[in-house]
Design an enzyme around this catalytic site. Sequence first.
Site, PDB file in Angstrom:
ATOM      1  N   ASP A  70       0.874  -1.181   0.000  1.00 44.83           N
ATOM      2  CA  ASP A  70       0.000   0.000   0.000  1.00 44.83           C
ATOM      3  C   ASP A  70       0.907   1.225   0.000  1.00 44.83           C
ATOM      4  OD1 ASP A  70      -2.728  -0.918   0.072  1.00 44.83           O
ATOM      5  OD2 ASP A  70      -2.358  -1.636   2.097  1.00 44.83           O
ATOM      6  N   ARG A  78       4.401   3.349   2.631  1.00 45.48           N
ATOM      7  CA  ARG A  78       5.142   2.480   3.552  1.00 45.48           C
ATOM      8  C   ARG A  78       6.629   2.800   3.617  1.00 45.48           C
ATOM      9  NH1 ARG A  78       0.488   1.656   5.791  1.00 45.48           N
ATOM     10  NH2 ARG A  78      -0.821   0.053   4.834  1.00 45.48           N
ATOM     11  N   ARG A 145      -6.923  10.867   1.133  1.00 43.81           N
ATOM     12  CA  ARG A 145      -6.485   9.811   0.215  1.00 43.81           C
ATOM     13  C   ARG A 145      -7.268   9.887  -1.091  1.00 43.81           C
ATOM     14  NH1 ARG A 145      -7.395   4.461   3.482  1.00 43.81           N
ATOM     15  NH2 ARG A 145      -6.347   3.470   1.691  1.00 43.81           N
ATOM     16  N   LYS A 175      -9.504   1.250  -5.774  1.00 39.26           N
ATOM     17  CA  LYS A 175     -10.153   0.846  -4.521  1.00 39.26           C
ATOM     18  C   LYS A 175     -10.901   2.043  -3.925  1.00 39.26           C
ATOM     19  CE  LYS A 175      -5.962   1.648  -1.765  1.00 39.26           C
ATOM     20  NZ  LYS A 175      -4.843   1.028  -1.023  1.00 39.26           N
ATOM     21  N   HIS A 176     -11.968   1.808  -3.141  1.00 37.58           N
ATOM     22  CA  HIS A 176     -12.510   0.553  -2.642  1.00 37.58           C
ATOM     23  C   HIS A 176     -13.916   0.433  -3.218  1.00 37.58           C
ATOM     24  CE1 HIS A 176      -9.570   2.093   0.306  1.00 37.58           C
ATOM     25  NE2 HIS A 176      -9.228   0.826   0.469  1.00 37.58           N
ATOM     26  N   HIS A 188     -11.557  -0.890   9.127  1.00 35.20           N
ATOM     27  CA  HIS A 188     -10.519  -1.610   9.869  1.00 35.20           C
ATOM     28  C   HIS A 188     -11.020  -1.972  11.267  1.00 35.20           C
ATOM     29  CE1 HIS A 188      -8.119   0.469   6.771  1.00 35.20           C
ATOM     30  NE2 HIS A 188      -7.282  -0.540   6.902  1.00 35.20           N
ATOM     31  N   ASP A 258     -10.137  -7.062   0.270  1.00 33.53           N
ATOM     32  CA  ASP A 258      -9.366  -6.312   1.242  1.00 33.53           C
ATOM     33  C   ASP A 258      -8.978  -7.283   2.357  1.00 33.53           C
ATOM     34  OD1 ASP A 258      -8.091  -4.183   2.484  1.00 33.53           O
ATOM     35  OD2 ASP A 258      -9.790  -2.814   2.313  1.00 33.53           O
TER      36      ASP A 258
END
Length: 355
Positions: A70, A78, A145, A175-176, A188, A258
Site C-alpha cells: 500500500d 510504507r 487519500r 479501490k474501494h 478496519h 481487502d
Amino acid sequence: MSTPHQDIGHAAVVIDIAGTRLNADDRRRLKHPLTGGLILFARNWVDRAQLTALTAEIKAIRPDVLICVDHEGGRVQRFRSDGFTHLPAMAVLGELWMRDAMAATNAATAAGYVLGAELRACGVDLSFTPVLDLDHGGSGVIGDRAFHRDARVATLLAKSLMHGLLQAGMANCGKHFPGHGYVKADSHVAVPVDKRSLKAILTDDAKPYEWLSTTLASVMPAHVIYPKVDAMPAGFSERWLKHILRGDLGFQGAIFSDDLTMEGAKVAGSTLDGALAALHAGCDMVLLCNQSLVDGGRAVDALLDGLLAAQGDGRWSPDGDSEARRLDLLPLSPPLPWDELMHQPQYQHALESLP
C-alpha cells in the site's frame, strides 16, 4: 503433502511476513501452492538495500509471486526514507485541479511514474493504488487519500496517475469498490453501512469504475455493507462483484479482497469462511495481513491449508481465469536500477512536475 503448484492453477492467497528478512516459516509459506502474493508493510523496511535483497530472495523462491504494497502517497506510504520521494496526498492533486486542471493531470502522471519506478527499482511489483473513493467530507479513513468529491475529477486524475504507473511498468488497483468515501466508519475497526440506493451509488461513487473499466488492471472492493443492494459487504457479494462490477460495468481485470482480518470482514465468519465467501463472490485473490506477527503465523498456515482442504473436499474450485488475471499483474519489463533511475531525464522531470 502439498500438491505441486502447477497442479493447483490458482494461487489465491496474498500473505505477509513479520520482519525485514525471510525466516524459515516465510520460505515455507512462499512455496505453498496457494500463495500468489506477498504484501509488504513499513515493518518490513530498513533501507533500499535491505528491501531490494528481500524482494530478490522472495523472487528466487517463487518468481511468479506478486510483491505488493500500500503505497499511495500522503499518509499511506510504507517506504519514506533512504531516497524514496515523499509523494503528495491525492487530495493535493484535486486541489491543483481546481486551479489548473491540465497541470493537475500532468502532475498526477508524474506522481504515478515516480511511485511506480521507485518501487520497481527495489523489486516491488504492484502498489494498491489509486484510491477511487470520493471525498464526501465525513470519512476519516479516506479523507485526503481521495482525489476529489467529483467523480469526473477523480476519474481523470486517477487515469493520469495510472498512465504514470504504466510508464514505470506497473499495473494498478482501484479501490474501494463501489465506494468507501460516503460512510464515516472505518472498516478496519467497524462494519460500515451505506444506506443509499443502488442507483445513488452507481451514479456517483461507482462512476469511476464504469469510466475506467478499460483502464483498471485490478480492483479492491470495500468492506462496507450496502443493505439496499446486498446484506454482505461488497467484497463478499456476488451481486456487487459478478453481476455489477463484471457484468454491468464490464470490468475484466483481477479482484483482490481487502484484508480478511479487518473488522468489516468478520461478518463473513472465520478467516477461512471469509476467504471462501470472497472467492465464491468473485474475488480472484484474498489478502491476509499482519497475521505473521501473531502466534508464529498460525493463522496464515490455517488459511493456506484450510483452502487446500476446501479444494480437496469440493468446497472451493481453483479458477484458471483468476490465475491468469493474477499473472497479468506481474511487470513485463525489467525495472530500471535505482542509480540509473536517479539520472534518468524522465524521472528527473517527473520529480520537478510534482505539486
